[in-house]
Design an enzyme around this catalytic site. Sequence first.
Site, mmCIF file in Angstrom:
data_model
loop_
_atom_site.group_PDB
_atom_site.id
_atom_site.type_symbol
_atom_site.label_atom_id
_atom_site.label_comp_id
_atom_site.label_asym_id
_atom_site.label_seq_id
_atom_site.Cartn_x
_atom_site.Cartn_y
_atom_site.Cartn_z
ATOM 1 N N ASP A 205 0.818 -1.215 0.000
ATOM 2 C CA ASP A 205 0.000 0.000 0.000
ATOM 3 C C ASP A 205 0.854 1.268 0.000
ATOM 4 O OD1 ASP A 205 -2.389 1.463 0.055
ATOM 5 O OD2 ASP A 205 -2.347 1.601 2.243
ATOM 6 N N GLU A 455 4.442 -7.725 6.888
ATOM 7 C CA GLU A 455 3.190 -8.408 6.568
ATOM 8 C C GLU A 455 3.361 -9.536 5.553
ATOM 9 O OE1 GLU A 455 -0.035 -5.736 5.809
ATOM 10 O OE2 GLU A 455 0.136 -4.772 7.757
ATOM 11 N N TYR A 508 -5.584 -3.100 12.570
ATOM 12 C CA TYR A 508 -6.324 -1.845 12.421
ATOM 13 C C TYR A 508 -7.756 -1.999 12.930
ATOM 14 C CZ TYR A 508 -2.346 -0.154 9.821
ATOM 15 O OH TYR A 508 -1.082 0.246 9.482
ATOM 16 N N GLU A 544 1.886 -1.472 14.036
ATOM 17 C CA GLU A 544 1.025 -0.598 13.232
ATOM 18 C C GLU A 544 -0.374 -0.565 13.821
ATOM 19 O OE1 GLU A 544 0.856 -1.268 9.016
ATOM 20 O OE2 GLU A 544 3.020 -1.614 8.836
#
Length: 661
Positions: A205, A455, A508, A544
């Site tokens: 991303d 990731e 998230y 994160e």
Amino acid sequence: MALWLFSFVSGLVLLHFSIALILINKEVPQSRGMLYPRESETREVRSLDGIWNFVRSDQTNPTQGVREEWYGKDLSRSRPTIPMPVPASYNDITTDNLRDHVGTVWYDRKFFAPRSWAVDQRVWLRFGSVHYEAYVWVNGQKVVKHEIGHLPFEAEVTHLLNYGAENRITVMCDNALIQTTVPQGRITELPNDDGMTIVQSYTFDFFNYAGIHRSVHLYTTPKTFIEEVVITTNLSKDNVGGEVIYSVKFNGSAVNEADNSLYVRAQLYDREGKLVANGTSDEELCGSLQVDNVNPWWPYLMHPEPGYLYQLEVKLHASNDDLLDVYRLKVGVRTLSWSNATFQINGRPVYFRGFGRHEDADVRGKGLDNALMVRDFNLLKWIGANAYRTSHYPYSEESMQFADEHGIMIVDECPSVDAENYNQELLGKHKSSLEQLIHRDRNHPSVVMWSIANEPRTREMNADSYFQLVANLTRSLDKTRPITAAIATPWTDDKAGRFLDIISFNRYNAWYSNTGRLDMVTKKVVEEAVAWNKHYNKPVIMAEYGADTLEGLHLQPAYVWSEEFQTEVFARHFKAFDILRKKGWFIGEFVWNFADFKTAQSYTRVGGNKKGVFTRARQPKASAHLLRKRYFALARELDDSSFPEDLFTYIADMGKVEENT
């Protein structure tokens, strides 16, 4: 198809699939040289930064320039050229669709080599970074090929230069990412209104910026010169005494061929330029320097004088005492240690508070920009951060030096992002990227941890054997720092964490999962961190967390994309982190992200990823002020640091308010 033939073919396919899953631990090439170019009594450095000539290849014919030997003459004689700044990404410079170009592009420029360089000198051409694959020619002769962006490479060009005359450098850069590059991507051919077009896709991303991203240098060395300097340091238990251990390698032959013994004189100077230690190496060019009343290297806010650096002067001598070469570098004296519950620097526990970041800015993309770098470090210190992760690739050498000087700890990450479809070729390049990274950054005191991936798809069948090999290589190259990886796979499916020293996880809550539900954050963060620790019995960092925020959007009650929502997401995480800190093994919190950054075009992204606490122009959102109060409060509680005078805005004289009530 006959049944026997079908069975035979099926068996071959199954055999091929099984073989593909067997990963062999092959050796990777070892880097040599690559010391950061510095002038000294024996060395000259010349920058080749500036405006170069630029040509793009046809996407459907990326090898045309090689076949037609564009490198053999000025690019302008093969194609019309445009001016292109170096260093910079080329994508956002022009007003046409160069932004989404896939394939090869070409650069060239001319320079003069002084006549003095022809006498008893060796000349080297060094690139700080070209993304992704680079081929370099000098005066029409190929000198080097390098794959993997964000890392330096160099070649000796002594024999190729015209001294006292003009020379030409030509560079071909290929930004294509496939399943065996690091990072990975896919190339597809899709129909468009005029026929077909080449499309690059990737799962990570952030935007796949390309070009000559960092500075280009010519530098000279003597015929026999210092090629490698490796530094490790120790402190006494009371941190009063220090030791600097050095190992030097040279390139070239000894001056007296009948006597091949060289030696090194090493001198260590403090910040004021005072000589504090000196010594002579053994015959292996190794030695140690003892420092009394040492000033250890401390992270920002852990000590009144963070980022203390000595200067080590390394002098290479011939056996007849003639001085052959001089190289100087900064040294921070510190120790690292870790267990299944803590991470310590100089014997004191560390609680990481910082960011994931990106090298990303308007117009220049990922190109080195010293003004932007200085601004970013000012903001890091303003907000009270003591660390960041180089997500998701090695950052510039200049930024590493700046981190050393300012006491900002670095979790140094290789360019493996979203790794999947594990195979032998990918493994080799992944390991090579780590070898090059560690070779480049091993002497930086700011680097306190290696991150071997971001990731990765660690639930895949052979993720365990793949990451075992990657982790083993990393430890073989540097045993003085722990290793981690930012993992997004749930702990129940992960196969890589057992090979790490520290568990870092990305999640998230209230954004990608349970969007908008602020009442579903704190408990979930606590439960997942506890599960990671219980599963692996290792320290845990949340690497994160965050939420996209459109600057200036205010909604009350808090609603997704508003500044209020980002602030509330942070506050709910802070509560979870404080619960976890009391357990002893939770050692850090990293916001995603430091500043907004560009991504590929997507209907989920408005001009890019907006999870920054600063805008892309490096101005604070509301969450930055909340985070600043959090980080300085932690510094005061954990490191006995004081509050900045402007941390809290004056509201009222609370003493008088209490008297009147």
